[in-house]
Structure formats: structure tokens, C-alpha cells
Design an enzyme around this catalytic site. Structure first.
Site, short mmCIF file in Angstrom:
data_model
loop_
_atom_site.label_atom_id
_atom_site.label_comp_id
_atom_site.label_asym_id
_atom_site.label_seq_id
_atom_site.Cartn_x
_atom_site.Cartn_y
_atom_site.Cartn_z
N LYS A 38 31.46 43.60 33.26
CA LYS A 38 30.88 44.31 34.41
C LYS A 38 29.53 43.71 34.82
CE LYS A 38 34.29 47.11 35.26
NZ LYS A 38 35.08 47.01 36.50
N VAL A 97 34.24 58.98 35.51
CA VAL A 97 35.13 59.49 36.57
C VAL A 97 36.46 59.89 35.93
CG1 VAL A 97 36.11 58.99 38.84
CG2 VAL A 97 34.13 57.66 38.05
N ASP A 110 49.91 41.28 39.30
CA ASP A 110 48.79 41.18 38.37
C ASP A 110 47.72 40.30 39.01
OD1 ASP A 110 47.06 40.48 36.32
OD2 ASP A 110 48.64 40.29 34.82
N TYR A 150 33.77 44.78 27.80
CA TYR A 150 33.68 45.49 29.09
C TYR A 150 32.28 45.35 29.67
CZ TYR A 150 34.38 49.33 32.46
OH TYR A 150 34.48 50.09 33.61
N ARG A 202 38.36 34.74 46.11
CA ARG A 202 38.42 33.33 46.53
C ARG A 202 39.54 33.12 47.54
NH1 ARG A 202 39.41 28.69 42.05
NH2 ARG A 202 41.41 29.77 41.94
N1 LIG Z 1 36.91 55.97 35.27
C1 LIG Z 1 35.67 55.70 34.96
O1 LIG Z 1 35.00 56.51 34.30
C2 LIG Z 1 35.04 54.40 35.39
C3 LIG Z 1 33.67 54.23 35.17
C4 LIG Z 1 33.07 53.03 35.56
C5 LIG Z 1 33.82 52.05 36.16
N2 LIG Z 1 35.17 52.24 36.36
C6 LIG Z 1 35.90 51.14 37.00
O2 LIG Z 1 36.65 51.66 38.09
C7 LIG Z 1 37.77 50.81 38.32
C8 LIG Z 1 39.00 51.67 38.49
O3 LIG Z 1 39.28 52.32 37.28
P1 LIG Z 1 39.93 53.77 37.18
O4 LIG Z 1 39.01 54.57 36.34
O5 LIG Z 1 40.34 54.25 38.50
O6 LIG Z 1 41.18 53.41 36.24
P2 LIG Z 1 42.73 53.66 36.36
O7 LIG Z 1 43.30 53.14 35.09
O8 LIG Z 1 43.00 55.07 36.75
O9 LIG Z 1 43.18 52.71 37.55
C9 LIG Z 1 43.14 51.31 37.46
C10 LIG Z 1 44.39 50.74 38.07
O10 LIG Z 1 44.27 49.31 38.01
C11 LIG Z 1 45.53 48.79 37.69
N3 LIG Z 1 45.41 47.49 37.08
C12 LIG Z 1 44.99 47.21 35.81
N4 LIG Z 1 45.06 45.91 35.56
C13 LIG Z 1 45.55 45.32 36.68
C14 LIG Z 1 45.87 44.01 37.03
N5 LIG Z 1 45.71 42.99 36.16
N6 LIG Z 1 46.35 43.76 38.27
C15 LIG Z 1 46.53 44.77 39.15
N7 LIG Z 1 46.27 46.04 38.87
C16 LIG Z 1 45.77 46.33 37.65
C17 LIG Z 1 46.12 49.80 36.73
O11 LIG Z 1 47.54 49.69 36.68
C18 LIG Z 1 45.66 51.12 37.29
O12 LIG Z 1 46.63 51.71 38.15
C19 LIG Z 1 37.82 49.83 37.15
O13 LIG Z 1 37.28 48.60 37.56
C20 LIG Z 1 36.93 50.48 36.10
O14 LIG Z 1 36.36 49.54 35.25
C21 LIG Z 1 35.79 53.39 35.99
#
Ligand SMILES: NC(=O)c1ccc[n+]([C@@H]2O[C@H](COP(=O)([O-])OP(=O)(O)OC[C@H]3O[C@@H](n4cnc5c(N)ncnc54)[C@H](O)[C@@H]3O)[C@@H](O)[C@H]2O)c1
Length: 352
Positions: free
Chosen positions: A261, A290, A167, A257, A225
Site C-alpha cells: 500500500k 470497512v 485477474d 500489505y 499502464r
Molecule cells: N475493508 C477494509 O477494511 C479495507 C481497509 C483499507 C483498504 N482496503 C482496500 O480496499 C480495497 C477493496 O477491498 P474490500 O475491503 O472491498 O475487499 P473485498 O474482498 O470485499 O473485495 C475485493 C474484491 O477484489 C477482488 N479481487 C481480488 N484479487 C483480484 C484480482 N487479482 N483480480 C481481480 N479482482 C480481484 C476480490 O475477488 C473481491 O471481490 C482493497 O484494495 C483493500 O486493500 C480495505
């Protein structure tokens, strides 16, 4: 709408939603996943098969076949109420556009040869696509995720990747991640993040606020960091944070959120400025929608009403690999002269 118009996998999501039998089938499916119809707004013109292809295996061919069979079942059609409650003439509804020639990921062999790159969130979605691309281009990947199960499945497809289940909000996990890099980190992709529940400020719970800020901001801060001293010692490095369209505007998510961000944007700019003379580049990518495993819920009527408005102008949903293309470019030496940039990778949404 002609009640007997057959639905197929090639029919648009909009046509499915308006169909007297297909509509309820699709809404039931959404409800089972805790989602409402508004979640489909950005893909209304896409065909069902295209949305299935983007679902990362969540919508199997078997499920699609079953939906098509049930939607066209003559007895269900006969029992269904008169279609089209919106008064619009469906004959005017544009047909689903054909599946555009798909974008194809092109690997640049050797782009990350000899480089060690830490990627968080590597078990799913964007992080997984970034890790896979770096590995395919010769880099040693330290793949990090809180889910051991997702991480195991992901690294099985990445030659030479080192998996660290942990984590990013925990200092113990941070120490394990840095140890796995074995004294050298050329690139850091802070991708792990979580969504909120679309609540406006007066409805935000302590639990949502704390966890969203902890993962999206504190986790990114803590790992960066810990990694910076190695980059300073090595004389350079590249860091890419993942912000969001919610880091650029107020209408893309809930308060927690959106705040988190915007903080990632600040973290990116300050770090870029501070280490510019140390050959450390720091950038962020701001994705639009996405197709990934990220879960968003709507726990607020006001939030749903307000964010729902913004969702009507969403661009088409991108694939995770398209985001990986933007992120790995910034990570790589190809972005040699770029730092402090918040790069929208959103099909042009931020220009609206
Ligand atoms: N999917 C979208 O539409 C979208 C849009 C804008 C921004 N984002 C950003 O993209 C990034 C990736 O998201 P995604 O859409 O691929 O989501 P996702 O849920 O498919 O993947 C995120 C992964 O991060 C892991 N994770 C969550 N908390 C964690 C922690 N405390 N420590 C370690 N791992 C952790 C989860 O287990 C997961 O496997 C995120 O920062 C999200 O905010 C996504």
C-alpha cells in the site's frame, strides 16, 4: 457482572464478550471464521444488531435470534463459570450507544452521464459499492473481478454494466478489460486488493509476499499502464487507486500489505506528477476499517501482538458505500482541481 443479566441483540459486543455464556458463543463464531476476539476491538461499543447489519448478510437474523436464545438459556447460565474474569465492575461499563442516525447515500443524478468507468474488485465490498454508485449516476461501468460468481451477483444490480471476470495480474485479463471499454475510458478505479496474514518481515512467506505485491501493486500498475494511452488520446481522465491506512503508517497490517500500500501511494504520486499537464488526475483513497468481504488472518504471534495494539484505537468500522462516496467524488469532475492526493477516508484515524 450480574450473571443473569439478559443479553439481547441491542447489547454491546463488549457486553457479549464479557458474558459467561454469550462470550463463548461469540468467540466460537469468530473461530469458525478463523478470527480472534481482537478482530472485534473496533466494534466493541456497537450493538450486536449493528454489527450484524454491517456484516453484509454474513450474520443473518436467524443466527442473531439463535445466539440470543442460547446466551439466555437458564441451564447454560447455571452451568457457566462465574462471570467476568477481568476484575472490572460491569455496572460501570457504558451501555451500547444507540444506533446513530445512519448516513444515507445520496445519488447525484447524471454525475457520470456519458462516462465509461472501469472498476476493479467490483464483485464485493468497496469496489461493488463504487461500481453501483457510478452506474446509478449514469456511467457505463466496466466491472472487473476475479470471482465470476460475485461479479454476476453484483452486476445484476447495476444497469448497463459490462462484466469482465479476470485477474488483474494477468495480461490476458488486462486486454479483455480494455477491450470491454470499447476505446473509451474516462475513469479508472483500482479497487481490487487482498490482505496479508499480519506477518512481520522475518516470518513473511514467499507466497504471501508474491501474491499481495502482485495483486495490490502489479495489478494496479498493469491495468493503469494499459488504460493511460486511451486517456492520453481522449485528452483527459481520472484515476483513483485504493491505498489503505497501511499506506500511511506501519501499524495497520503485516509487512507485505503495508509495503504494497505504500507502493500504491508512490504509484499514485508519480503518475499524478507525470500526467498533470495532460488533464489526467490521479488520486488515492486510504480507507480505515470497512465492513467488506476482505479476509485478514493472523499467522504470527508477534504480528498479532503488535497489530493488536494498533487495533485498540481503531475508529468505528465504515460501510463500503461511505468509501464509494469518497472514491466517486475523486473520480468525478467535482474533484476537478485535485490530483496527487492521498485522501484518508477513515473517520479521522489518520489524525491520531
Ligand atoms: N475493508 C477494509 O477494511 C479495507 C481497509 C483499507 C483498504 N482496503 C482496500 O480496499 C480495497 C477493496 O477491498 P474490500 O475491503 O472491498 O475487499 P473485498 O474482498 O470485499 O473485495 C475485493 C474484491 O477484489 C477482488 N479481487 C481480488 N484479487 C483480484 C484480482 N487479482 N483480480 C481481480 N479482482 C480481484 C476480490 O475477488 C473481491 O471481490 C482493497 O484494495 C483493500 O486493500 C480495505
Amino acid at each position: 457482572m450480574a450473571k443473569d443479566k439478559a443479553l439481547t441483540a441491542k447489547s454491546s459486543i463488549g457486553a457479549w464478550l464479557k458474558h459467561p455464556v454469550g462470550g463463548p458463543i461469540l468467540r466460537d463464531l469468530l473461530a469458525q471464521g478463523g478470527q480472534k476476539e481482537s478482530a472485534l476491538a473496533p466494534v466493541k461499543l456497537f450493538s450486536l444488531e449493528r454489527v450484524a447489519a454491517m456484516s453484509g448478510g454474513q450474520m443473518s437474523q436467524e443466527l442473531i435470534d439463535d445466539m440470543v436464545r442460547r446466551a439466555n438459556d437458564p441451564s447454560a447460565l447455571a452451568a457457566a463459570p462465574a462471570a467476568d474474569d477481568d476484575g472490572e465492575d460491569d455496572e460501570d461499563e457504558p451501555p451500547a450507544p444507540p444506533m446513530a442516525a445512519p448516513w444515507v447515500e445520496r445519488i447525484t443524478p447524471g454525475r457520470f452521464d456519458g462516462k465509461t468507468v472501469i472498476v476493479t474488485g467490483a464483485g464485493s465490498g468497496i469496489g461493488r459499492a463504487v461500481a453501483a454508485r457510478v452506474a446509478a449516476e449514469g456511467g457505463k461501468v466496466v466491472a472487473v473481478d476475479i470471482s465470476q460468481e460475485r461479479l454476476d451477483a453484483a452486476v445484476a444490480e447495476m444497469p448497463g454494466a459490462v462484466a469482465v471476470a479476470g485477474d488483474i495480474t494477468s495480461e490476458d485479463s488486462i486486454a479483455k478489460i480494455v477491450a470491454a471499454a470499447d476505446g473509451r475510458v474516462d475513469g479508472l478505479a483500482n479497487v481490487a486488493g487482498i490482505m496479508d496474514d499480519m506477518t512481520p518481515l522475518h516470518e513473511v512467506s514467499d507466497a504471501v509476499w508474491s501474491r499481495v505485491m502482485a495483486v495490490n501493486v502489479e495489478g494496479t500498475f498493469r491495468l493503469t499502464r494499459a488504460v493511460l494511452p486511451l486517456m492520453l488520446e481522449a485528452g483527459g481522465g481520472s484515476i483513483v487507486n485504493v491505498a489503505s491506512e497501511a499506506g500511511l503508517r506501519g501499524s495497520a497490517a503485516g509487512l507485505a500489505y503495508t509495503t504494497s500500500k505504500h507502493a500504491v501511494v508512490g504509484l499514485t504520486k508519480s503518475t499524478s506528477f507525470m500526467y498533470a499537464a495532460k488533464n489526467i488526475r490521479v488520486n488515492a483513497v486510504a480507507p480505515g476499517p470497512v465492513a467488506t468481504g476482505i479476509e485478514a488472518s493472523f499467522a504470527s504471534e508477534l504480528g498479532q501482538e503488535r497489530v493488536g495494539l494498533a487495533m485498540t484505537i481503531l475508529p468505528p468500522i465504515a460501510e463500503a458505500a461511505q468509501l464509494a462516496a469518497s472514491i466517486t467524488w475523486l473520480l468525478s469532475d467535482d474533484a476537478t482541481n485535485v490530483s496527487g492526493v492521498i485522501l484518508p477516508s477513515d473517520g479521522g484515524w489518520s489524525a491520531i
